[in-house]
Design an enzyme around this catalytic site. Structure first.
Site, PDB file in Angstrom:
ATOM      1  N   SER A   1      36.344  30.585  45.068  1.00 28.51           N
ATOM      2  CA  SER A   1      36.939  29.962  43.835  1.00 28.51           C
ATOM      3  C   SER A   1      38.175  29.341  43.998  1.00 28.51           C
ATOM      4  CB  SER A   1      36.538  31.284  43.332  1.00 28.51           C
ATOM      5  OG  SER A   1      36.159  32.376  43.624  1.00 28.51           O
TER       6      SER A   1
ATOM      7  N   ASP B   1      44.240  36.287  48.900  1.00 32.77           N
ATOM      8  CA  ASP B   1      44.031  35.472  50.060  1.00 32.77           C
ATOM      9  C   ASP B   1      43.483  34.590  49.777  1.00 32.77           C
ATOM     10  OD1 ASP B   1      45.341  38.881  50.568  1.00 32.77           O
ATOM     11  OD2 ASP B   1      43.283  38.662  51.389  1.00 32.77           O
TER      12      ASP B   1
ATOM     13  N   HIS C   1      45.088  38.292  42.047  1.00 33.13           N
ATOM     14  CA  HIS C   1      46.942  39.633  41.777  1.00 33.13           C
ATOM     15  C   HIS C   1      47.663  38.796  40.954  1.00 33.13           C
ATOM     16  CE1 HIS C   1      46.027  42.945  44.058  1.00 33.13           C
ATOM     17  NE2 HIS C   1      44.452  42.342  44.297  1.00 33.13           N
TER      18      HIS C   1
END
Length: 401
Positions: A349, A202, A261
């Site tokens: 990040s 996301d 992911h």
């Protein structure tokens, strides 16, 4: 992903430069930065994250403005942040910069001459490192859980998609920050097409078909290279395989779901490798700065995968940043698109995926935004695209076996 902050653009957007806070010495900003981190402990900030590191740069934080009065003047004069495109629309929103990132930018580029990093400024580098570590300790403490309700309210975080929606079950702030989602909350688009790739996070995303395009439009630091990013010798076979390849850069903002992911189907080639480094902000204006490459200077960790279809190597680089306490890997040896591979503790990040030349053809809408050629970019240069885990990233060209 949280709801988007509504900001009416009525002022110029700040092009960050030391002259904008020219009368503020770095020692004053260092003191303010330390106090900002300290206020994130509930004993000081009383659990209200809007007066701590989470505050937007335009926010009125009375105690902080007493320390650095010029911040209030700056907020009155400019909007501080950047635009982000909303995928599938011709709309964009303005993402306000957190106050900690703005102070971090000033420390990086402090000086009365042309904007540049003060090479070898040990005081600044040590401060950013020690405060990032200190922030992690505060948010790992049981008392930090008192910040969770305020954090949820500030970013309007949706609890119904969480694996554990009861916020009282999180014992620390960092436990909530690295929250898990329910199975199926992030479905993978085109999952039945083995030649597909998906978003790893996301995030706010830019993609570039070649390294040279990334350097032209986004990564302006003259130190950037694949060997320096991966911490390998240029003669290493992995560097040779990825030389001239494609980049996808996934930037996670503090409000985002912070587990990342796999964008590919494949298997782990080697165990991840940690590379020590600095704790500079990865805000777009820092990434776009010609005299510094934050990606190759920052603390990071590299995981190498073998793509299931092509058998070619792909690098996944988790890049730490200002106030990011840790990078944690959670992968299995065999990986499918959308499988969790790791997470970050507190802070904004970045994850960078490096593909061999010609392996991926990025989706056209992502390319147009990243190169500033889309309608939503409005002729103002490259713009990131808001995406979620599992969204389509691109596919293998039909010409590639």
């Amino acid at each position: 992903m949280s709801s988007l902050e509504e900001v009416e653009i009525v002022k110029p957007i700040e092009n960050i430069h030391p002259d904008n806070l020219q009368r503020v010495h770095k020692e004053v900003v260092i003191h303010a930065f330390r106090q900002l981190v300290e206020h994130s402990h509930p004993s000081k900030g009383k659990g209200d994250v809007t007066t701590t590191v989470h505050a937007f740069a335009h926010s009125r934080v009375e105690w902080l403005h007493k320390v650095v009065p010029e911040l209030e003047t700056l907020a009155e004069k400019y909007h501080i942040g950047n635009f982000v495109a909303i995928r599938g629309t011709n709309q964009r929103f303005f993402e306000s910069m957190p106050i900690y990132a703005r102070l971090g930018m000033h420390l990086l580029f402090y000086g009365k001459e042309q904007v540049k990093l003060l090479e070898g400024n040990k005081l600044v580098e040590d401060t950013l490192r020690e405060q990032s570590i200190h922030q992690g300790k505060i948010y790992d403490s049981p008392e930090s859980a008192k910040n969770i309700p305020s954090f949820i309210k500030m970013y309007n975080i949706q609890l119904d998609e969480l694996l554990e929606p009861d916020i009282h079950k999180y014992h620390t702030f960092n436990e909530f920050f690295s929250r898990r989602l329910k199975p199926g909350a992030r479905p993978v688009e085109n999952v039945d097409n083995p030649r597909g790739f998906c978003s790893a996070a996301d995030c706010r995303l830019v993609v570039y078909q070649t390294i040279s395009l990334a350097e032209k439009f986004w990564i302006k630091g003259d130190e950037f290279s694949i060997p320096s990013l991966l911490g390998l010798d240029p003669t290493d076979p992995i560097c040779k395989a990825l030389s001239g390849g494609s980049l996808a850069i996934f930037r996670l903002a503090p409000a985002d779901y912070h587990r990342f992911h796999s964008p590919v189907d494949g298997r782990v080639l080697t165990e991840h490798r940690d590379i020590p480094g600095e704790y500079y902000t990865v805000n777009p204006q820092a990434v776009n700065e010609p005299n510094l490459d934050v990606f190759t200077r920052n603390k990071r960790s590299v995981l190498l995968l073998e793509h299931e279809v092509s058998k070619k190597p792909i690098a996944i680089v988790a890049v730490g940043a200002l106030l990011v306490g840790s990078i944690v890997w959670t992968y299995n040896n065999e990986i499918k698109r959308g499988d969790e591979v790791g997470y970050f503790a507190y802070g904004g990040s970045t994850v960078i995926a490096v593909f061999p030349p010609g392996l991926i053809e990025f989706d056209e809408d992502l390319v147009l935004n990243s190169t500033g050629k889309s309608v939503v970019a409005n002729g103002q240069g490259s713009i990131e695209t808001l995406v979620k885990v599992g969204y389509s990233l691109g596919k293998m060209p039909d010409t590639v076996e």
